[in-house]
Design a protein around this motif. Sequence first.
Motif, PDB file in Angstrom:
ATOM      1  N   SER A  29      22.561  -0.789  43.692  1.00  0.00           N
ATOM      2  CA  SER A  29      22.038  -0.229  42.250  1.00  0.00           C
ATOM      3  C   SER A  29      22.661   1.132  42.216  1.00  0.00           C
ATOM      4  N   THR A  35      20.391  -2.316  37.977  1.00  0.00           N
ATOM      5  CA  THR A  35      21.066  -3.328  38.673  1.00  0.00           C
ATOM      6  C   THR A  35      22.565  -3.471  38.478  1.00  0.00           C
ATOM      7  N   THR A  44      15.542  -6.492  39.420  1.00  0.00           N
ATOM      8  CA  THR A  44      15.352  -5.058  39.354  1.00  0.00           C
ATOM      9  C   THR A  44      14.126  -5.204  37.980  1.00  0.00           C
TER      10      THR A  44
END
Length: 410
Positions: A29, A35, A44
């Motif tokens: 991330s 993401t 996410t």
Amino acid sequence: MMVKKNGLLAAGAIAVAASLALAGCSAGSDSSGATSDADSSTLTVWVDADRAAVLKDAAAAFTKESGVKVKLVQKDFAKIQEEFIAQVPTGKGPDITIAAHDWLGNFVSNGVVQPVELGDTAADYQQVAVTAMSYEGKTYGVPYSIENIALLRNTALAPTAPATFDDMVAAGTAAGTEFPYLVQIGPEADPYHLYPFQTSFGAPVFGTNADGSYNPDDLTVGNAGGEAFATWLAAEGAAGRMSVNLTGDIAKEKFYAGASPFLLTGPWNVPDAQAAGIDVSVDAVPSAGGQPAQPFVGVQGFMVSAKTKNAIAANEFLVNYIGSEDVQTALYEVGGRPPALTAAFEAASSDPITAGFGAVGATAVPMPNIPQMGKVWQFWGVTEAAIISNQGDPVQLWQKMTADIAAAIQ
């Protein structure tokens, strides 16, 4: 936590597992919690602080069942729409975001969301919630809550619910209080709170298509019903029952102090009314124009990014977990908004306040989720304020507003 529905997870989990085996990559991330393209083994999810605790348990259950990790990123709800539109095209947005249904037209026009597959579970939700989460014939979100205004009544001052607007005024006058009824207006008025009165004159903002979706080419706000509503607004202002000096804060404080038997408001003001010692009842908004008084419904839910690498897993998490009775009930308990899932709503309706707002919401109308609605607000409230303050002929002011809205949309 067992939250699966309709046995859908098993097949989906197999497909997800297969795709993850091929991907063979680990989570990653950026500093914003978004993401990355390489992160196809993790979902996410953007969520606000109030809903994060509930989703933590649902995420853990989903991971245990499917092997797909869920990363929750807390966001300021007020900033999500703008940030989601900005980040998704870059490939760095989340896989799933919490959202309000009236963002949907903006999301679709910007190409940042994709439809979800509710399948047979669509029938498990209140119809108004599914309608709100749909756009141009496709459903784009799994709803979890419904919110709307209704008439809050001080039962000590008004023992029975008014059948019509005139009945409400009569009951409020008979109570001998400072105001026969209260609705927040403010310097630029409040079209949201006044909308049920407007719809009772047969003047919705937009007409609807056969499937219930809004038609942006049918600006019905300027019809004869709209003119009648404008005339009625002017009369209420002249009678002193509506005033631009009556802000939301003043209206609710007056109600808490017993200055009126009635307050047009939402569930957010009920706890303070009860804390003030008021025995409250939630009633339907009485009609002023003869037709049903329908407030706006706001629906919140979760939507899937158009750029997600995990569309199957995202759909499974939303349908089988966010859409479960356990999770919908838990979200209701932390947020106080009636659940969108019918089973969860029926369970929550043991609370008469929830039942009252839910009953009104079931016959209300979704806030338009089409992008054209954004052109309405800038003219709507200020025109209502001018009419209430008797700053001109109400019909002429209303028709100018309609013309301005039409020009802005075009």
